[in-house]
Design an enzyme around this catalytic site. Structure first.
Site, PDB file in Angstrom:
ATOM      1  N   ASP A   1       0.834  -1.308  -0.078  1.00  0.00           N
ATOM      2  CA  ASP A   1       0.154   0.037  -0.052  1.00  0.00           C
ATOM      3  C   ASP A   1       0.912   1.380  -0.098  1.00  0.00           C
ATOM      4  O   ASP A   1       1.884   1.341   0.747  1.00  0.00           O
ATOM      5  CB  ASP A   1      -0.760  -0.033   1.168  1.00  0.00           C
ATOM      6  CG  ASP A   1      -1.920   1.126   1.224  1.00  0.00           C
ATOM      7  OD1 ASP A   1      -2.701   0.949   0.317  1.00  0.00           O
ATOM      8  OD2 ASP A   1      -2.003   1.736   2.234  1.00  0.00           O
TER       9      ASP A   1
ATOM     10  N   GLU B   1       1.612   0.312  -4.840  1.00  0.00           N
ATOM     11  CA  GLU B   1       1.213   1.357  -5.533  1.00  0.00           C
ATOM     12  C   GLU B   1       2.311   2.681  -5.545  1.00  0.00           C
ATOM     13  O   GLU B   1       2.898   2.831  -4.524  1.00  0.00           O
ATOM     14  CB  GLU B   1       0.199   2.316  -4.540  1.00  0.00           C
ATOM     15  CG  GLU B   1      -1.279   1.229  -4.552  1.00  0.00           C
ATOM     16  CD  GLU B   1      -2.288   1.918  -3.550  1.00  0.00           C
ATOM     17  OE1 GLU B   1      -3.184   2.259  -3.998  1.00  0.00           O
ATOM     18  OE2 GLU B   1      -1.958   2.067  -2.261  1.00  0.00           O
TER      19      GLU B   1
END
Length: 829
Positions: free
Chosen positions: A525, A554
């Site tokens: 994340d 990400e």
């Protein structure tokens, strides 16, 4: 007065003053340990090159401390381009250069300072000279008219005369992180908090941390170098206090204790005593679980002592990582939240297992012929399931699982499973049930990817679920000189992944899940806030244990952070390249669907404005941010933002559901026929909706649940996904091994306006040649086929079985809003 004081080395204290000063004197400062004064060797102004009295950002330059060097500065906000590259070519023209165009220079972007800058050695720079910035040989000005042109060099930068509010004190006596030093400036004082000193080798502990249980005694070790005192408190199996014992200060900032006797099924907390740096006397005392907890009581309350063997299940030793891919870009990833998958009655899962680890791996039916749960995943044919966070998080109540809902991006105990997904709160049952789920998925050829959140924590400082700050205040987070927490995450804090003991904790955690739970991959994340060195070490350590593990995340460039963007694993950097670290490709996502939650349209709507971005994604972004195809994760939707179906409904108002469904199929048809890693949002295969809600992280079951009746409603769509996934897995031409192969064997071919078409001539596939084309329009398009006989494999929203393939020569009609695939066979011997 003094705002802050920090111990930054064994003989250095950095002082932040409330006012700017242009000179400092040694006699203005004093350092004390208790009542004993520590001799100061020298004091020195600290002048960061980004801080200067001449407002370089406005003026367009600063003359450096050495005459003859100039730092060109271009301020963010004076440009108009889609995304900031890491470097920007610039030309400087001016009388310093006889108003001719300079050689092309590349200015690097500093996210920390929010500007492009470059230092050049110009020995002939003189006061009064002028310059301006130009873009290319056309001399098109970067700055708008009237701003930034004809910049006049007015001053040299004088380090001695410069103002600053930061001072470095060097002491003659060695300083220690666990002692309380008073720093005086004239008549004001502050106590110096340990900061960069904790990053020194003397405070790095490479060994095992946490609890090590044995039947005749348990050994505990905690890293808390700044603590004044540490105790361990033991609680019985009912969480009643039993006894406490002081721990001993040990090597490299650790504390340890050995407690004899069998403590199985007991709980424990650390009692941490810290100096009160705001007052002359007193301590701040916290009671905190072990950050290395492998199990806990309910809701992250206390750490749990157990025999690791008790957390195993029958047959676990025979389980191993899934072996269904050769390279990362062979993966077809299916993202899902454990609770969402089975919580609805329509799942057909046993009522007591809905929303649980055990429910996720149960075979179920919505009705006869409409499978749910594990059977659905097997029918779909994906290689890996990506689970939203399954380690401990703080926003739910695992004793009352229906009370609150959350996706789980608020981590507390990183090495402990989340009891919200277990049939029993606290203890080791969750470990066994998680292993049961993983083993069952492995037996059915499906890998498990774990979503991990190493960019922030749920709470900091004295917050209820704050762990790190209660043990080593401020060390685990990025904090500026004024003590403010960096907040590029938008969650109030950022983990300082670049710090040695933070990096160690992350690596220890990843290795633990890999070794002890046979996790097949990790999705990071906000990976763009994790430093490059840490990500590279993660990739190396995981693949030592599982060479086929998935590593992706990400790579967004987030807001202002105290860590330089050049040091982070972002889509604008190159540090992920060569390590098989995948980054989500937001460029193809936006090209296909338009924006995330608004009314902007994309290719599937017939908007051709981002066709070049689309083509880059089809080639796995190897001409963009990826060096190799396994570094590009192509997708069109995920748990964040509007589901694909909701986005299409919002932007196709008044359209028949037939066309919305067709656009949905086409969107992921592009993903599944592009090079790179294919990623699907769970439920997209039958047009999952969240009622138009864009951010459902805490919206509850009614919004987030999987409604399995949609599978019956859109069964043809589900079948299309199954067939296309099977086609991708069968044909290696859709997942070529390297960027060199993609460049050699994939090329775009002429097609009707707006139709994107390409041909693959991959010699290692069972098909000789493959044509793929996308028609986003509501009318048929005629595609001219290259010479020879072609077999039509997909068209009109269908992937045809071998027995239904049509043969075509010369040209073929692509159906409206449809994927088209044709192939040529090798000649028979």
């Amino acid at each position: 007065m003094i705002v802050k004081a920090y111990i930054d080395d064994f003989n250095e204290i950095t002082v932040v003053l409330a006012q700017m000063v242009h000179s400092v004197k040694k006699e203005d400062f004093k350092v004390f340990l208790d009542d004993q004064e520590i001799e100061i060797e020298k004091v020195k102004k600290l002048i960061p090159h980004s801080e200067n009295p001449f407002e370089a950002e406005t003026r367009g330059y600063e003359i450096c401390e050495q005459k003859g060097k100039i730092r060109f500065v271009l301020k963010e906000g004076h440009f108009d381009f889609h995304r900031k590259p890491m470097v920007r070519p610039v030309f400087v023209i001016g009388d310093m250069n006889n108003w001719t165009i300079s050689p092309e220079w590349e200015l690097s972007y500093s996210k920390q300072r929010g500007r492009y800058e470059l230092v050049k050695d110009l020995k002939d720079v003189q006061i009064g000279q002028k310059f301006k910035f130009a873009e290319g040989a056309s001399r098109k000005l970067w700055y708008p008219p009237g701003y930034g042109n004809d910049i006049v060099i007015e001053d040299y930068f004088d380090r001695e005369a410069a103002f600053t509010n930061m001072v470095k004190i060097t002491t003659t006596k060695r300083l220690w992180a666990n002692l309380k030093y008073k720093v005086m400036y004239k008549n004001e004082y502050k106590y110096a908090r340990p900061r960069e000193i904790l990053t020194r080798n003397e405070y790095f502990y490479a060994g095992e941390l946490g609890a090590r249980y044995e039947p005749y005694g348990t050994y505990f070790r905690l890293w808390a170098p700044t603590a004044y005192k540490v105790k361990i408190q033991i609680f019985d199996e009912y969480e009643n206090f039993k006894f406490e014992k002081e721990m001993s200060r040990a090597e490299n900032g650790t504390w340890d204790v050995y407690l004899p006797g069998d403590l199985k099924n007991h709980f424990y907390l650390y009692e941490i005593w810290h100096y009160n740096y705001e007052d002359d006397e007193g301590y701040i005392v916290y009671h905190v679980p072990d950050p290395y907890s492998k199990a806990s009581s309910s809701n992250s309350g206390k750490s749990y002592i157990f025999d690791p063997a008790d957390g195993l299940i029958d047959g676990w030793q025979a389980d191993s990582f899934v072996d269904n891919i050769e390279k990362q870009n062979d993966a077809i990833i299916y993202e899902m939240h454990v609770r969402d998958f089975t919580i609805d009655q329509s799942s057909g899962i046993d009522e007591n297992l809905r929303g649980k680890f055990l429910g996720f791996c149960q075979e179920g039916y919505y009705k006869e012929g409409i499978s749910t749960g594990l059977l659905h995943l097997k029918e779909l044919g994906i290689t890996h399931v990506h689970l939203l966070p399954i380690s401990d998080f703080g926003s739910v109540d695992d004793k009352n699982p229906d009370k609150r809902y959350n996706w789980g991006y608020d981590p507390v105990l990183y090495q402990c499973p989340e009891y919200w997904y277990s049939t029993k709160s606290g203890g080791i049952e969750a470990l066994k049930e998680l292993r049961t789920m993983i083993k069952k998925l492995h037996e059915n050829g499906i890998g498990v990817v774990m979503d991990v959140v190493f960019n922030h924590t749920y709470h900091t400082k004295g917050g209820k679920f704050s762990i790190f700050d209660k043990i080593v205040p401020e060390y685990f987070y990025r904090v500026d000189d004024y003590g403010d927490y960096s907040n590029a995450t938008g969650c109030g804090n950022e983990l300082a992944t670049e710090r040695p003991m933070v990096r160690k904790f992350i690596l220890d955690t990843i290795i633990y899940w890999t070794e002890e739970f046979h996790i097949d991959g990790f999705r990071f994340d906000l990976m763009g806030l994790i430093d490059c060195k840490t990500m590279r070490q993660i990739a190396n350590e995981v693949r030592k244990r599982n060479p086929k593990a998935l590593i992706y995340g990400e790579g967004w460039v987030m807001g202002d952070s105290t860590c330089l963007v050049e040091e982070m694993a972002t889509i604008l950097s190159s540090c992920h390249q060569g390590y098989s670290i995948g980054l989500f490709n937001d460029r193809i996502r936006d090209a296909i669907r338009g924006d995330l939650d608004g009314y902007k349209t994309g290719y599937v709507h017939g908007n051709l404005s981002d066709v070049e971005r689309l083509k880059q994604g089809i080639k796995a972004a190897i001409d963009d941010f990826a060096k190799e195809p396994d570094e590009c994760v192509n997708y069109v939707s995920c748990h964040d933002n509007l589901t694909l179906f909701d986005k299409l409904q919002k932007t196709m108002v008044g359209e028949d559901i037939f066309w919305i469904d067709r656009a949905s199929r086409l969107a992921n048809a592009i993903v599944l026929t592009s090079q790179g890693v294919a990623f699907l949002h769970g439920g997209v295969e039958f047009n999952r909706s969240k009622g138009g809600h864009p951010n459902t992280y805490n919206a509850g079951d009614n919004i987030n649940k999987i409604d399995w009746s949609l599978k019956e409603k859109f069964f043809d769509t589900f079948k299309f996904y199954c067939d296309l996934i099977n086609l991708r897995r069968k044909h290696i031409a859709f997942r070529m091994r390297s960027s060199g192969e993609i460049k050699k064997y994939l090329r775009f071919i002429p097609a009707p306006d707006g139709v994107v078409a390409f041909i693959i001539t991959y010699p290692y596939d069972e098909w000789k040649k493959i044509i793929v084309a996308y028609n986003p329009f509501k009318e048929k398009k005629i595609l001219q086929l290259p010479e020879g006989s072609w077999y039509i494999k997909a068209n009109d929203g269908i992937v045809f079985p071998d027995s239904s393939e049509k043969e075509a020569i010369g040209s073929f009609e692509i159906a409206p809003v449809s994927l088209f695939i044709a192939y040529q066979k090798y000649a028979k011997n």
